[in-house]
Design a protein around this motif. Structure first.
Motif, PDB file in Angstrom:
ATOM      1  N   ASP A 424       0.828  -1.205   0.000  1.00 40.61           N
ATOM      2  CA  ASP A 424       0.000   0.000   0.000  1.00 40.61           C
ATOM      3  C   ASP A 424       0.861   1.254   0.000  1.00 40.61           C
ATOM      4  OD1 ASP A 424      -2.305  -1.475  -0.065  1.00 40.61           O
ATOM      5  OD2 ASP A 424      -2.651  -1.381   2.107  1.00 40.61           O
ATOM      6  N   ASP A 425       1.910   1.243   0.837  1.00 36.04           N
ATOM      7  CA  ASP A 425       2.831   2.387   0.868  1.00 36.04           C
ATOM      8  C   ASP A 425       3.506   2.562  -0.482  1.00 36.04           C
ATOM      9  OD1 ASP A 425       2.233   2.958   3.455  1.00 36.04           O
ATOM     10  OD2 ASP A 425       4.021   1.997   4.310  1.00 36.04           O
ATOM     11  N   LEU A 426       3.907   1.440  -1.078  1.00 37.50           N
ATOM     12  CA  LEU A 426       4.588   1.499  -2.367  1.00 37.50           C
ATOM     13  C   LEU A 426       3.669   2.098  -3.433  1.00 37.50           C
ATOM     14  CD1 LEU A 426       6.853  -1.171  -3.987  1.00 37.50           C
ATOM     15  CD2 LEU A 426       4.972  -0.214  -5.290  1.00 37.50           C
ATOM     16  N   GLU A 427       2.432   1.624  -3.466  1.00 32.02           N
ATOM     17  CA  GLU A 427       1.507   2.096  -4.481  1.00 32.02           C
ATOM     18  C   GLU A 427       1.238   3.594  -4.339  1.00 32.02           C
ATOM     19  OE1 GLU A 427      -2.913   1.166  -6.367  1.00 32.02           O
ATOM     20  OE2 GLU A 427      -2.099  -0.109  -4.785  1.00 32.02           O
ATOM     21  N   SER A 428       0.968   4.052  -3.109  1.00 34.76           N
ATOM     22  CA  SER A 428       0.679   5.467  -2.908  1.00 34.76           C
ATOM     23  C   SER A 428       1.895   6.330  -3.217  1.00 34.76           C
ATOM     24  CB  SER A 428       0.200   5.720  -1.475  1.00 34.76           C
ATOM     25  OG  SER A 428       1.220   5.388  -0.546  1.00 34.76           O
ATOM     26  N   THR A 429       3.088   5.834  -2.852  1.00 38.21           N
ATOM     27  CA  THR A 429       4.318   6.597  -3.124  1.00 38.21           C
ATOM     28  C   THR A 429       4.568   6.724  -4.616  1.00 38.21           C
ATOM     29  OG1 THR A 429       5.339   5.894  -1.051  1.00 38.21           O
ATOM     30  CG2 THR A 429       6.818   6.671  -2.781  1.00 38.21           C
ATOM     31  N   VAL A 430       4.452   5.617  -5.337  1.00 35.31           N
ATOM     32  CA  VAL A 430       4.717   5.626  -6.771  1.00 35.31           C
ATOM     33  C   VAL A 430       3.677   6.462  -7.510  1.00 35.31           C
ATOM     34  CG1 VAL A 430       4.815   4.206  -8.857  1.00 35.31           C
ATOM     35  CG2 VAL A 430       5.925   3.424  -6.771  1.00 35.31           C
ATOM     36  N   VAL A 431       2.416   6.230  -7.222  1.00 37.70           N
ATOM     37  CA  VAL A 431       1.354   6.947  -7.925  1.00 37.70           C
ATOM     38  C   VAL A 431       1.453   8.447  -7.676  1.00 37.70           C
ATOM     39  CG1 VAL A 431      -1.133   7.330  -8.047  1.00 37.70           C
ATOM     40  CG2 VAL A 431      -0.234   5.003  -8.003  1.00 37.70           C
ATOM     41  N   GLU A 432       1.684   8.837  -6.423  1.00 37.20           N
ATOM     42  CA  GLU A 432       1.773  10.260  -6.098  1.00 37.20           C
ATOM     43  C   GLU A 432       2.938  10.924  -6.827  1.00 37.20           C
ATOM     44  OE1 GLU A 432       2.377  13.236  -2.245  1.00 37.20           O
ATOM     45  OE2 GLU A 432       2.067  11.079  -1.935  1.00 37.20           O
ATOM     46  N   ASN A 433       4.110  10.269  -6.816  1.00 41.24           N
ATOM     47  CA  ASN A 433       5.291  10.862  -7.449  1.00 41.24           C
ATOM     48  C   ASN A 433       5.163  10.915  -8.969  1.00 41.24           C
ATOM     49  OD1 ASN A 433       7.758  11.484  -5.532  1.00 41.24           O
ATOM     50  ND2 ASN A 433       6.679   9.723  -4.664  1.00 41.24           N
ATOM     51  N   VAL A 434       4.638   9.848  -9.553  1.00 42.29           N
ATOM     52  CA  VAL A 434       4.468   9.834 -11.010  1.00 42.29           C
ATOM     53  C   VAL A 434       3.408  10.852 -11.428  1.00 42.29           C
ATOM     54  CG1 VAL A 434       3.716   8.450 -12.980  1.00 42.29           C
ATOM     55  CG2 VAL A 434       5.273   7.469 -11.300  1.00 42.29           C
ATOM     56  N   ASP A 435       2.310  10.911 -10.683  1.00 40.43           N
ATOM     57  CA  ASP A 435       1.262  11.888 -10.988  1.00 40.43           C
ATOM     58  C   ASP A 435       1.821  13.309 -10.970  1.00 40.43           C
ATOM     59  OD1 ASP A 435      -0.571   9.934 -11.280  1.00 40.43           O
ATOM     60  OD2 ASP A 435      -1.702  10.356  -9.460  1.00 40.43           O
ATOM     61  N   ASN A 436       2.536  13.636  -9.892  1.00 40.34           N
ATOM     62  CA  ASN A 436       3.068  14.993  -9.770  1.00 40.34           C
ATOM     63  C   ASN A 436       4.066  15.304 -10.879  1.00 40.34           C
ATOM     64  OD1 ASN A 436       1.563  15.531  -7.482  1.00 40.34           O
ATOM     65  ND2 ASN A 436       3.168  14.911  -6.067  1.00 40.34           N
ATOM     66  N   ARG A 437       4.905  14.319 -11.201  1.00 41.47           N
ATOM     67  CA  ARG A 437       5.936  14.554 -12.220  1.00 41.47           C
ATOM     68  C   ARG A 437       5.296  14.776 -13.596  1.00 41.47           C
ATOM     69  NH1 ARG A 437      11.173  12.513 -13.179  1.00 41.47           N
ATOM     70  NH2 ARG A 437      12.025  13.753 -14.900  1.00 41.47           N
ATOM     71  N   ILE A 438       4.377  13.911 -13.977  1.00 41.39           N
ATOM     72  CA  ILE A 438       3.721  14.053 -15.281  1.00 41.39           C
ATOM     73  C   ILE A 438       2.928  15.355 -15.323  1.00 41.39           C
ATOM     74  CG2 ILE A 438       1.973  13.093 -16.825  1.00 41.39           C
ATOM     75  CD1 ILE A 438       2.824  10.329 -15.947  1.00 41.39           C
ATOM     76  N   SER A 439       2.252  15.663 -14.225  1.00 41.47           N
ATOM     77  CA  SER A 439       1.479  16.896 -14.173  1.00 41.47           C
ATOM     78  C   SER A 439       2.348  18.109 -14.432  1.00 41.47           C
ATOM     79  CB  SER A 439       0.809  17.017 -12.801  1.00 41.47           C
ATOM     80  OG  SER A 439       0.180  18.257 -12.662  1.00 41.47           O
ATOM     81  N   ASN A 440       3.503  18.160 -13.790  1.00 45.07           N
ATOM     82  CA  ASN A 440       4.378  19.326 -13.931  1.00 45.07           C
ATOM     83  C   ASN A 440       4.951  19.454 -15.342  1.00 45.07           C
ATOM     84  OD1 ASN A 440       4.017  20.138 -11.278  1.00 45.07           O
ATOM     85  ND2 ASN A 440       5.767  18.977 -10.524  1.00 45.07           N
ATOM     86  N   VAL A 441       5.459  18.342 -15.912  1.00 41.90           N
ATOM     87  CA  VAL A 441       6.082  18.451 -17.238  1.00 41.90           C
ATOM     88  C   VAL A 441       5.029  18.749 -18.308  1.00 41.90           C
ATOM     89  CG1 VAL A 441       8.020  16.959 -16.635  1.00 41.90           C
ATOM     90  CG2 VAL A 441       6.003  15.937 -17.672  1.00 41.90           C
ATOM     91  N   VAL A 442       3.846  18.177 -18.151  1.00 36.17           N
ATOM     92  CA  VAL A 442       2.787  18.427 -19.128  1.00 36.17           C
ATOM     93  C   VAL A 442       2.286  19.869 -19.023  1.00 36.17           C
ATOM     94  CG1 VAL A 442       0.427  17.843 -19.773  1.00 36.17           C
ATOM     95  CG2 VAL A 442       2.079  16.034 -19.332  1.00 36.17           C
ATOM     96  N   SER A 443       2.128  20.364 -17.794  1.00 33.82           N
ATOM     97  CA  SER A 443       1.688  21.753 -17.616  1.00 33.82           C
ATOM     98  C   SER A 443       2.675  22.718 -18.262  1.00 33.82           C
ATOM     99  CB  SER A 443       1.542  22.077 -16.125  1.00 33.82           C
ATOM    100  OG  SER A 443       0.480  21.360 -15.560  1.00 33.82           O
ATOM    101  N   GLU A 444       3.956  22.464 -18.078  1.00 38.09           N
ATOM    102  CA  GLU A 444       4.976  23.321 -18.678  1.00 38.09           C
ATOM    103  C   GLU A 444       4.929  23.243 -20.205  1.00 38.09           C
ATOM    104  OE1 GLU A 444       8.678  22.147 -16.991  1.00 38.09           O
ATOM    105  OE2 GLU A 444       8.222  22.985 -15.003  1.00 38.09           O
ATOM    106  N   TRP A 445       4.736  22.046 -20.747  1.00 37.96           N
ATOM    107  CA  TRP A 445       4.681  21.894 -22.208  1.00 37.96           C
ATOM    108  C   TRP A 445       3.476  22.624 -22.789  1.00 37.96           C
ATOM    109  CZ3 TRP A 445       0.915  19.702 -25.310  1.00 37.96           C
ATOM    110  CH2 TRP A 445       1.239  19.566 -26.665  1.00 37.96           C
ATOM    111  N   ILE A 446       2.330  22.463 -22.134  1.00 34.16           N
ATOM    112  CA  ILE A 446       1.112  23.092 -22.632  1.00 34.16           C
ATOM    113  C   ILE A 446       1.225  24.609 -22.581  1.00 34.16           C
ATOM    114  CG2 ILE A 446      -1.338  23.452 -22.142  1.00 34.16           C
ATOM    115  CD1 ILE A 446      -1.491  20.548 -21.308  1.00 34.16           C
TER     116      ILE A 446
END
Length: 647
Positions: A424-446
């Motif tokens: 559970d810790d692994l899933e929340s850690t991975v999902v949160e970090n990947v979500d934030n990373r994709i969100s930031n790079v995509v926001s900058e690109w857009i």
């Protein structure tokens, strides 16, 4: 006049707040008195007139009463927000001059916490479920007081347990009506974000704390999302972009030789989503920790803290003025629309029945034609918006599937990623970090995409042109309602003896006045999307889908050995399963929530204005009193309404 204060030194912060508070209370009381007078005036109006007002401004009585209550309360909250561990509580303690709020490394603020002036130290905890409030005095040592407060404002779980917590404290910086507000960390959880955005509509000022030590510092998608969420719920809240301050905390951790470059980068990122930002008056760089150390040692305020206090001195009047102008604007709009319906009766009473009947019939036809044009225009708008929208969806989808993004996600900074001990810790850690990373790079690109910007501008132009055209139609209808065949007779003139039609533009606004916050809404919504979690609604990805305890242990060991490699693989699979429909669905929701909101409000206001005019024409057609009787009744009412408007 609106609020003004003379320049002062930072050491006089408490007296400045008192001066501002006193002036604000006087303005609130004066405006409240006019509102009450207007309420009594409307209560005495003809029932048909109040029905037309209700059609035009649904729920106006409730709103009038609500505005009166807000003015009488005198509340002026200064909301402090920011990401978790940015230093919100530390800054609040610094402003208060003592450590009131406890700080926790293991838990986060999960509730609104209002710090108000009190004769003794006490706490009031407001429940979510309607149970009795919890009240207690703070006694004992400083550590014991903090421990008691922590029980109610901090939680390891990201679930709010209480509505809000009030802390009353005998601090000189807190004055009647003016109080400080701590809020949940932004970006950790959507429910906690909603708590902050909901409260923002009440705030007179907004201080956003940014952790400079974090990679990138500014997370513009998070701060602007809080503003946009608040506006989508209460667009007439009165929040003014100039009443916001941004504090870049932990500035001492930036190497001296990099300070200017870091400033330029951070301001550039912030201005992309905050076009109204003035870096010289709204952005401050400091170390809250060092300022607190100087304060405790008796050295006095640091230069950076002094600048911040001066900024708050200038910020607060902006927020107070904005709130007062919204209340004033509502009253002015209500009275001017009321005056329009009264004048329409005087105009109708100024002509013979044999002329009035065919004129009203003609006006009804004109109104029906306008309604048909609105329906056709909205269909054109929908088709044009869909075309532009699909262009943006395709471009975003192509980028999410591109090699460029995959390469971008190949390397990870895992410095702050802790070892996991459960799936559970692994899933929340991975999902949160990947979500934030994709969100930031995509926001900058857009934000940097010219093609997306062009599609956005085309969509905006289409909406603006259509709405302006229909607004012109409604104005023509109302001009015709206020103009007889032979023009108005003197008996139907307003108190200043000008022809009725000459006062139309001044007296009859079609929309409520909006504040400068609309400047925020002109920023491309695409620059503030938090893409990943909302767009990519996937089942549990294979990398985490372990069944047996051995498989779970193997996956956790692999992650702990090299989190960066694991998240890179997860992100790759994450994007591989992305569909265009999921991108379309998410952007469609965001468009409705953030970008179409004001246009929808304008359409709604135009539609309610049309319905009110339809009701007006029905009432004029059904009038059975003589023209002279109508003039005797409504001329004094028109004069009284004009006097209220001028007050």
């Amino acid at each position: 006049m609106w609020l003004e204060v003379t320049p002062v030194t930072s050491g006089q912060a408490a007296s400045v707040l008192k001066e501002i508070s006193d002036k604000n209370r006087k303005l609130q009381r004066d405006l409240s008195a006019v509102l009450k007078e207007a309420d009594l005036f409307i209560q005495r109006l003809d029932v048909d007139v109040t029905s037309e007002i209700e059609k035009n401004i649904p729920g106006f009585r409730f709103e009038l009463n609500n505005v009166c209550q807000q003015l009488e309360s005198g509340d002026c909250p200064i909301l402090v927000a920011g990401e978790t561990s940015a230093g919100k509580s530390s800054l609040l303690n610094l402003l208060l001059g003592e450590d009131v709020l406890p700080q926790s490394l293991l838990s986060t603020t999960h509730v609104i916490c209002e710090l108000k002036r009190g004769t003794r130290k006490r706490v009031v905890v407001h429940s979510l479920d309607g149970d009795d409030d919890i009240q207690f005095d703070l006694v004992g040592s400083e550590e014991n007081q903090k421990r008691e407060i922590s029980k109610y404002i901090y939680s390891k779980e990201k679930v709010p347990k209480y509505k809000k917590v009030e802390i009353f404290w005998p601090s000189p910086i807190l004055h009647e009506g003016i109080f400080l507000v701590d809020s949940p960390g932004v970006g950790d959880d959507s429910k906690l974000d909603s708590i902050t955005s909901n409260y923002l509509s009440q705030a007179c000022a907004f201080i956003y704390v940014i952790n400079t030590a974090n990679a990138g510092g500014v997370q513009p998608d998070r701060v602007l999302r809080i503003i946009q969420q608040s506006l989508s719920q209460i667009p007439e809240s009165g929040f003014h972009p100039k009443s916001a301050i941004f504090v870049f905390n932990k500035w001492d951790q930036v190497p001296k030789w990099e300070e200017e470059e870091v400033k330029v980068q951070m301001i550039k990122r912030l201005q992309k989503s905050w076009p109204e930002l003035d870096p010289t008056s709204q952005v401050f760089y400091m170390s809250v920790q060092k300022a607190a150390e100087c304060q405790r040692s008796g050295v006095g305020p640091t230069e950076d803290f002094t600048k911040l206090l001066e900024g708050i001195r200038c910020l607060l009047p902006e927020g107070l003025v904005s709130k007062l102008k919204i209340s004033y604007g509502f009253l002015d709009y209500l009275l001017r629309r009321t005056y329009y319906y009264i004048r329409a009766r005087l105009v109708a009473a100024a002509e013979d029945v044999d002329k009035k009947t065919p004129r009203i019939q003609s006006l009804r036809q004109l109104l029906d034609n306008s309604r048909k044009r609105l329906t056709d225009s909205l269909q054109t708008l929908e088709a044009g918006t869909e075309r532009c929208f699909e262009s943006i969806v395709q471009q975003l989808y192509d980028y999410l599937k591109s090699d460029a993004l995959e390469n971008e996600l190949a390397s990870w900074d895992t410095t702050n990623i802790a070892e996991v001990s459960s799936i559970d810790d692994l899933e929340s850690t991975v999902v949160e970090n990947v979500d934030n990373r994709i969100s930031n790079v995509v926001s900058e690109w857009i934000a940097a995409s010219d093609a997306v910007q062009r599609a956005y501008e085309e969509m905006n132009t289409l909406k603006t042109d259509i709405l302006r055209s229909f607004e012109d139609d409604i104005r023509k209808v109302e001009e015709s309602i206020l103009t007889t065949v032979d023009d108005a007779t003197p008996a139907a003139q307003p108190a200043d003896d000008r022809p009725l039609a000459d006062t139309l533009t001044e007296e009859s606004p079609l929309f409520r006045p909006q504040t400068a916050v609309l400047g925020l809404l002109t920023a491309p919504v695409w620059a503030v999307l938090t893409v990943a979690a909302a767009v990519i609604s996937l089942p549990v990805i294979g990398l985490i889908a372990a069944q047996t305890s051995i498989e779970k242990r193997r996956i956790m060991n692999r992650f702990n050995a090299d989190p960066g490699v694991y998240m890179s693989e997860y992100a790759r699979e994450y994007l591989k399963k992305l569909t265009k429909d999921s991108v379309r669905e998410f952007l469609s929701e965001e468009l409705e929530k953030l970008e179409m909101r004001m246009e929808r409000l304008k359409v709604n206001e135009l539609e309610t204005t049309m319905e009110a005019n339809k009701k007006l024409l029905e009432d004029l057609s059904g009038e059975v009193r003589s023209n002279s009787a109508v003039i005797r009744e409504f001329q004094p009412v028109a004069n009284e309404c004009q006097a209220l408007i001028r007050d």
